[in-house]
Scaffold this active site. Sequence first.
Site, PDB file in Angstrom:
ATOM      1  N   SER A 160       0.808  -1.228   0.000  1.00 40.15           N
ATOM      2  CA  SER A 160       0.000   0.000   0.000  1.00 40.15           C
ATOM      3  C   SER A 160       0.835   1.268   0.000  1.00 40.15           C
ATOM      4  O   SER A 160       1.639   1.488   0.905  1.00 40.15           O
ATOM      5  CB  SER A 160      -0.897   0.041   1.243  1.00 40.15           C
ATOM      6  OG  SER A 160      -1.766  -1.043   1.268  1.00 40.15           O
ATOM      7  N   ALA A 213       2.058  -2.011   4.824  1.00 36.25           N
ATOM      8  CA  ALA A 213       1.697  -0.949   5.758  1.00 36.25           C
ATOM      9  C   ALA A 213       0.999  -1.625   6.927  1.00 36.25           C
ATOM     10  O   ALA A 213       0.265  -2.594   6.738  1.00 36.25           O
ATOM     11  CB  ALA A 213       0.754   0.033   5.077  1.00 36.25           C
ATOM     12  N   HIS A 252      -8.332   5.089   5.571  1.00 40.12           N
ATOM     13  CA  HIS A 252      -7.416   4.594   4.542  1.00 40.12           C
ATOM     14  C   HIS A 252      -6.499   5.723   4.040  1.00 40.12           C
ATOM     15  O   HIS A 252      -5.350   5.497   3.703  1.00 40.12           O
ATOM     16  CB  HIS A 252      -8.210   3.984   3.379  1.00 40.12           C
ATOM     17  CG  HIS A 252      -7.367   3.248   2.386  1.00 40.12           C
ATOM     18  ND1 HIS A 252      -6.528   2.211   2.750  1.00 40.12           N
ATOM     19  CD2 HIS A 252      -7.219   3.388   1.055  1.00 40.12           C
ATOM     20  CE1 HIS A 252      -5.897   1.755   1.674  1.00 40.12           C
ATOM     21  NE2 HIS A 252      -6.304   2.455   0.634  1.00 40.12           N
ATOM     22  N   HIS A 291      -2.807   0.764  -5.337  1.00 43.41           N
ATOM     23  CA  HIS A 291      -2.035  -0.366  -5.850  1.00 43.41           C
ATOM     24  C   HIS A 291      -1.959  -0.291  -7.368  1.00 43.41           C
ATOM     25  O   HIS A 291      -2.959  -0.095  -8.033  1.00 43.41           O
ATOM     26  CB  HIS A 291      -2.687  -1.683  -5.427  1.00 43.41           C
ATOM     27  CG  HIS A 291      -2.516  -1.951  -3.972  1.00 43.41           C
ATOM     28  ND1 HIS A 291      -1.651  -2.894  -3.504  1.00 43.41           N
ATOM     29  CD2 HIS A 291      -3.052  -1.368  -2.897  1.00 43.41           C
ATOM     30  CE1 HIS A 291      -1.695  -2.879  -2.189  1.00 43.41           C
ATOM     31  NE2 HIS A 291      -2.537  -1.969  -1.792  1.00 43.41           N
ATOM     32  N   MET A 328      -3.253  -6.474   6.888  1.00 45.94           N
ATOM     33  CA  MET A 328      -4.200  -7.323   6.145  1.00 45.94           C
ATOM     34  C   MET A 328      -3.539  -8.066   4.987  1.00 45.94           C
ATOM     35  O   MET A 328      -4.214  -8.421   4.020  1.00 45.94           O
ATOM     36  CB  MET A 328      -5.352  -6.462   5.608  1.00 45.94           C
ATOM     37  CG  MET A 328      -6.093  -5.677   6.677  1.00 45.94           C
ATOM     38  SD  MET A 328      -7.279  -4.533   5.952  1.00 45.94           S
ATOM     39  CE  MET A 328      -7.714  -3.526   7.390  1.00 45.94           C
ATOM     40  N   SER A 329      -2.237  -8.291   5.086  1.00 46.38           N
ATOM     41  CA  SER A 329      -1.557  -8.914   3.941  1.00 46.38           C
ATOM     42  C   SER A 329      -0.392  -9.777   4.402  1.00 46.38           C
ATOM     43  O   SER A 329      -0.335 -10.203   5.555  1.00 46.38           O
ATOM     44  CB  SER A 329      -1.050  -7.827   2.982  1.00 46.38           C
ATOM     45  OG  SER A 329       0.009  -7.103   3.579  1.00 46.38           O
ATOM     46  N   ASN A 338       0.035   4.013  11.103  1.00 49.44           N
ATOM     47  CA  ASN A 338      -0.887   4.562  12.110  1.00 49.44           C
ATOM     48  C   ASN A 338      -0.752   3.737  13.383  1.00 49.44           C
ATOM     49  O   ASN A 338      -0.304   2.593  13.329  1.00 49.44           O
ATOM     50  CB  ASN A 338      -2.337   4.471  11.596  1.00 49.44           C
ATOM     51  CG  ASN A 338      -2.722   3.036  11.250  1.00 49.44           C
ATOM     52  OD1 ASN A 338      -2.347   2.528  10.181  1.00 49.44           O
ATOM     53  ND2 ASN A 338      -3.428   2.374  12.148  1.00 49.44           N
ATOM     54  N   HIS A 371      -5.216  -8.770  -1.957  1.00 46.05           N
ATOM     55  CA  HIS A 371      -5.644  -8.975  -0.571  1.00 46.05           C
ATOM     56  C   HIS A 371      -6.886  -9.863  -0.533  1.00 46.05           C
ATOM     57  O   HIS A 371      -7.724  -9.805  -1.431  1.00 46.05           O
ATOM     58  CB  HIS A 371      -6.001  -7.635   0.088  1.00 46.05           C
ATOM     59  CG  HIS A 371      -4.884  -6.635   0.095  1.00 46.05           C
ATOM     60  ND1 HIS A 371      -4.617  -5.838  -0.988  1.00 46.05           N
ATOM     61  CD2 HIS A 371      -3.977  -6.322   1.046  1.00 46.05           C
ATOM     62  CE1 HIS A 371      -3.573  -5.064  -0.698  1.00 46.05           C
ATOM     63  NE2 HIS A 371      -3.165  -5.337   0.526  1.00 46.05           N
ATOM     64  N   TYR A 406      -9.416  -9.459   1.364  1.00 44.77           N
ATOM     65  CA  TYR A 406     -10.648  -8.667   1.492  1.00 44.77           C
ATOM     66  C   TYR A 406     -11.187  -8.198   0.150  1.00 44.77           C
ATOM     67  O   TYR A 406     -12.344  -7.801   0.031  1.00 44.77           O
ATOM     68  CB  TYR A 406     -10.442  -7.461   2.440  1.00 44.77           C
ATOM     69  CG  TYR A 406      -9.426  -6.436   1.992  1.00 44.77           C
ATOM     70  CD1 TYR A 406      -9.692  -5.562   0.949  1.00 44.77           C
ATOM     71  CD2 TYR A 406      -8.193  -6.341   2.625  1.00 44.77           C
ATOM     72  CE1 TYR A 406      -8.758  -4.627   0.536  1.00 44.77           C
ATOM     73  CE2 TYR A 406      -7.251  -5.418   2.233  1.00 44.77           C
ATOM     74  CZ  TYR A 406      -7.540  -4.560   1.179  1.00 44.77           C
ATOM     75  OH  TYR A 406      -6.608  -3.644   0.770  1.00 44.77           O
ATOM     76  N   GLU A 407     -10.341  -8.232  -0.884  1.00 49.60           N
ATOM     77  CA  GLU A 407     -10.814  -7.837  -2.214  1.00 49.60           C
ATOM     78  C   GLU A 407     -11.707  -8.914  -2.838  1.00 49.60           C
ATOM     79  O   GLU A 407     -12.370  -8.666  -3.838  1.00 49.60           O
ATOM     80  CB  GLU A 407      -9.629  -7.588  -3.144  1.00 49.60           C
ATOM     81  CG  GLU A 407      -8.774  -6.396  -2.739  1.00 49.60           C
ATOM     82  CD  GLU A 407      -7.549  -6.257  -3.627  1.00 49.60           C
ATOM     83  OE1 GLU A 407      -7.675  -5.690  -4.709  1.00 49.60           O
ATOM     84  OE2 GLU A 407      -6.477  -6.757  -3.230  1.00 49.60           O
TER      85      GLU A 407
HETATM   86  N1  HPA Z   1      -5.011  -2.339  10.843  1.00 50.36           N
HETATM   87  C1  HPA Z   1      -4.984  -3.245   9.837  1.00 50.36           C
HETATM   88  N2  HPA Z   1      -4.311  -3.035   8.719  1.00 50.36           N
HETATM   89  C2  HPA Z   1      -3.591  -1.903   8.604  1.00 50.36           C
HETATM   90  C3  HPA Z   1      -3.580  -0.924   9.615  1.00 50.36           C
HETATM   91  C4  HPA Z   1      -4.328  -1.165  10.806  1.00 50.36           C
HETATM   92  O1  HPA Z   1      -4.364  -0.355  11.746  1.00 50.36           O
HETATM   93  N3  HPA Z   1      -2.779   0.090   9.189  1.00 50.36           N
HETATM   94  C5  HPA Z   1      -2.327  -0.275   7.957  1.00 50.36           C
HETATM   95  N4  HPA Z   1      -2.821  -1.474   7.597  1.00 50.36           N
END
Ligand code: HPA
Length: 269
Positions: A26, A108, A242, A56, A206-207, A230, A78, A80-81
């Site tokens: 990401s 990320a 996001h 992406h 998530m990856s 974050n 991913h 989730y996609e």
């Molecule tokens: N949670 C899940 N996936 C993420 C996060 C998060 O806080 N930040 C970047 N990808």
Amino acid sequence: MMESLRSAADFLRELGQPEVAVVLGSGLGDVLPLEDERVVRFTDVPGFPRPTAPGHKGEIAVGRIDGREVLVQRGRLHYYEGYSPEEIVFPVRAYALLGVKALVLTNASGGIAEGLAPGDLVLIRDHINMLGFNPLRGPNPEELGPRFPDMTEAYDPELREVAWEVARELGISLREGVYLATMGPSYETPSEIKAFRALGADLVGMSTVPEVIAARHAGVRVLAISCVTNLAAGIAKHPLSHEEVLGIGRKKAAELGELIRHLIPRLPV
Ligand code: HPA
């Protein structure tokens, strides 16, 4: 499956014969320009799924860094996609068949561990798979790897040592931590983050975990570097978005690119 993987590997072989592959996650798609770059889109490669996540790029470049041939995947798939686990690991398996010996993954993540701040770069030391699936489920193609692959040192200690050395030389500060993968796409609840911390997670994302499992299954060595974008839910005092994840990613991306550019020629493969 083996047939479409072989077709993909044959197609990529036309671009070169890299022994190192890099997956840029990401907001990190731009950080690694190559010399003599040959680029194809995911959709050009036989059998490759099509990416949908914003931020992406969905392209594969083969070129050189300091004389070493390298494949760079800009953008990833991913769960989730909506992709199947098998689709998510298709690229990594194709690279293994192509002859790739070491895989550098970036992502990320949300920071859970004490003292982490947005922008921190963290070398992943181990993972916790909370995705709810394992990409190796189903008949095991013996040509790819064993039925029950070991995951004791999934994140190669020798490659991590190289990353530490290069980071020290470049004056880039680095940490090490455990990455926990969730399915997403919703961010976690504060209670989930508390639970994950108690389980030993330093980072959440998530990856990455499916690719690592598939790479280790195929005998490919793995180095994974996470950019904390974050603080995880409940640790951050504000709601997550996001945009925040992509924004901080861009700021820190140059440094991560610098680190990868310098360590690629030094990876022992
Ligand atoms: N949670 C899940 N996936 C993420 C996060 C998060 O806080 N930040 C970047 N990808």
